[in-house]
Design a protein around this motif. Structure first.
Motif, short mmCIF file in Angstrom:
data_model
loop_
_atom_site.label_atom_id
_atom_site.label_comp_id
_atom_site.label_asym_id
_atom_site.label_seq_id
_atom_site.Cartn_x
_atom_site.Cartn_y
_atom_site.Cartn_z
N PRO A 73 -3.65 12.19 -14.62
CA PRO A 73 -4.24 11.26 -13.65
C PRO A 73 -4.22 9.84 -14.19
O PRO A 73 -4.17 9.64 -15.40
N PRO A 74 -4.30 8.82 -13.36
CA PRO A 74 -4.43 8.90 -11.91
C PRO A 74 -3.09 8.90 -11.18
O PRO A 74 -3.05 9.16 -9.99
N GLY A 75 -1.99 8.61 -11.86
CA GLY A 75 -0.71 8.73 -11.19
C GLY A 75 -0.15 7.47 -10.61
O GLY A 75 0.81 7.53 -9.85
N GLN A 76 -0.69 6.32 -11.00
CA GLN A 76 -0.08 5.10 -10.47
C GLN A 76 1.30 4.92 -11.07
O GLN A 76 1.59 5.37 -12.17
N LEU A 77 2.16 4.25 -10.33
CA LEU A 77 3.54 4.05 -10.77
C LEU A 77 3.65 2.84 -11.68
O LEU A 77 3.09 1.77 -11.38
N THR A 78 4.36 3.02 -12.77
CA THR A 78 4.77 1.91 -13.62
C THR A 78 6.24 1.67 -13.31
O THR A 78 7.07 2.56 -13.53
N PHE A 79 6.54 0.50 -12.79
CA PHE A 79 7.89 0.21 -12.33
C PHE A 79 8.70 -0.54 -13.38
O PHE A 79 8.15 -1.32 -14.17
N GLY A 80 10.00 -0.32 -13.35
CA GLY A 80 10.91 -1.19 -14.06
C GLY A 80 11.06 -2.49 -13.28
O GLY A 80 10.52 -2.63 -12.18
N CYS B 43 0.86 -1.18 0.00
CA CYS B 43 0.00 0.00 0.00
C CYS B 43 0.89 1.23 0.00
O CYS B 43 1.97 1.22 0.62
N ALA B 44 0.47 2.26 -0.70
CA ALA B 44 1.23 3.52 -0.73
C ALA B 44 0.26 4.68 -0.65
O ALA B 44 -0.88 4.59 -1.09
N SER B 45 0.73 5.78 -0.07
CA SER B 45 -0.09 6.98 -0.05
C SER B 45 0.75 8.18 -0.47
O SER B 45 1.98 8.17 -0.38
N SER B 46 0.06 9.21 -0.94
CA SER B 46 0.75 10.44 -1.34
C SER B 46 -0.16 11.63 -1.10
O SER B 46 -1.38 11.48 -0.98
N ARG B 47 0.46 12.81 -1.03
CA ARG B 47 -0.31 14.03 -0.78
C ARG B 47 -1.37 14.24 -1.85
O ARG B 47 -2.45 14.74 -1.59
N ASP B 48 -0.99 13.92 -3.06
CA ASP B 48 -1.88 14.03 -4.20
C ASP B 48 -1.31 13.13 -5.27
O ASP B 48 -0.22 12.59 -5.11
N ARG B 49 -2.00 12.99 -6.37
CA ARG B 49 -1.61 11.99 -7.35
C ARG B 49 -0.32 12.32 -8.08
O ARG B 49 0.25 11.47 -8.72
N SER B 50 0.17 13.55 -8.00
CA SER B 50 1.39 13.92 -8.70
C SER B 50 2.63 13.80 -7.83
O SER B 50 3.73 13.98 -8.31
N TYR B 51 2.42 13.51 -6.59
CA TYR B 51 3.53 13.52 -5.65
C TYR B 51 4.10 12.12 -5.41
O TYR B 51 3.53 11.12 -5.80
N GLU B 52 5.24 12.11 -4.75
CA GLU B 52 5.87 10.84 -4.45
C GLU B 52 4.97 10.01 -3.54
O GLU B 52 4.26 10.55 -2.70
N GLN B 53 5.06 8.71 -3.73
CA GLN B 53 4.27 7.78 -2.95
C GLN B 53 5.15 7.16 -1.88
O GLN B 53 6.30 6.78 -2.15
N THR C 185 6.77 6.86 -22.89
CA THR C 185 5.43 7.42 -22.69
C THR C 185 5.14 8.39 -23.81
O THR C 185 6.06 9.03 -24.34
N ARG C 186 3.88 8.53 -24.16
CA ARG C 186 3.48 9.50 -25.18
C ARG C 186 3.02 10.81 -24.55
O ARG C 186 2.77 11.78 -25.24
N ASP C 187 2.91 10.80 -23.23
CA ASP C 187 2.46 11.99 -22.55
C ASP C 187 3.59 13.00 -22.40
O ASP C 187 4.76 12.60 -22.27
N THR C 188 3.24 14.27 -22.41
CA THR C 188 4.27 15.30 -22.27
C THR C 188 4.49 15.67 -20.80
O THR C 188 5.53 16.21 -20.45
N THR C 189 3.50 15.38 -19.98
CA THR C 189 3.63 15.62 -18.53
C THR C 189 3.71 14.28 -17.83
O THR C 189 2.79 13.48 -17.91
N TYR C 190 4.82 14.07 -17.18
CA TYR C 190 5.00 12.81 -16.46
C TYR C 190 6.02 13.03 -15.35
O TYR C 190 6.67 14.07 -15.27
#
Lengths: 113, 114
Positions: B98-105, A92-102, B27-32
């Motif tokens: 959004p939503p900001g989930q991590l894609t890991f290596g 499980c991970a949490s972050s301040r918002d979706r753009s921030y580090e988890q 990624t094709r997105d410009t913001t990441y």
């Protein structure tokens, strides 16, 4: 301050049983994520909660998996009718918002026998 | 869809050597956002750094430094004067909100020998 906590740390269950895994995020963090880590699949995203919005369930591997987040804080991941391939470490991970580090919890190691 | 490749599965160095861990992303997105995490033998993932796609400045934090190059879609991580305590699995990750989930290596297992 306190980090992300998860319980139990280890869970051994028989195939076919249901299990519930719990996550307590960092206080004030609005975004909460579930991942699982297994030898064959690496780190995989499962589900995401942001505030009171509907969760993003796009990573759930089957309809046996579900999760909820009560009061924008604690989250529970439920796996019904567990299978051996569900054996993994659930993070499980949490972050301040979706753009921030988890920030990750210590994980729950699930073993299905 | 996003993809992160860490071609180095395992690296072994002797203490005090410098070591660079490679990370290539798609990624094709410009913001990441790009991240590095450390997973020591204890198992807990530890956040190291986050960079956004608009900031290509390299960053140094103590013995750690990161080289972000959009032209080659790479975000490499260098440990200077490695120590035994640096032994861990290091993961590079990418998120697109959004939503900001991590894609890991797949991670790089670093072993630093005394």
């Amino acid at each position: 301050g306190a980090g992300v906590s998860q319980s139990p740390s280890n869970k051994v269950t028989e195939k076919g049983k249901d299990v519930e895994l719990r996550c307590d995020p960092i206080s004030g963090h609005t975004a909460l994520y579930w991942y699982r880590q297994s030898l064959g699949q690496g780190l995989e995203f499962l589900i995401y909660f942001q505030g009171n919005s509907a969760p993003d369930k796009s990573g759930l591997p089957s309809d046996r998996f579900s999760a909820e987040r009560t009061g924008g804080s604690v989250s529970t991941l439920t796996i019904q009718r567990t299978q051996q391939e569900d054996s993994a470490v659930y993070l499980c991970a949490s972050s301040r918002d979706r753009s921030y580090e988890q920030y990750f919890g210590p994980g729950t190691r699930l073993t299905v026998t | 869809a996003q993809k992160v490749t860490q071609a180095q599965t395992e690296i072994s160095v002797v203490e005090k050597e410098d070591v660079t861990l490679d990370c290539v992303y798609e990624t094709r997105d410009t913001t990441y956002y790009l991240f590095w995490y450390k997973q020591p033998p204890s198992g807990e993932l530890v956040f190291l750094i986050r960079r956004n796609s608009f900031d290509e400045q390299n960053e140094i934090s103590g013995r750690y430094s990161w080289n972000f190059q959009k032209s080659t879609s790479s975000f490499n991580f260098t440990i200077t004067a490695s120590q035994v305590v640096d032994s861990a699995v290091y993961f590079c990750a990418l998120s697109v909100p959004p939503p900001g989930q991590l894609t890991f290596g797949s991670g790089t297992q670093l072993t630093v020998l005394p």
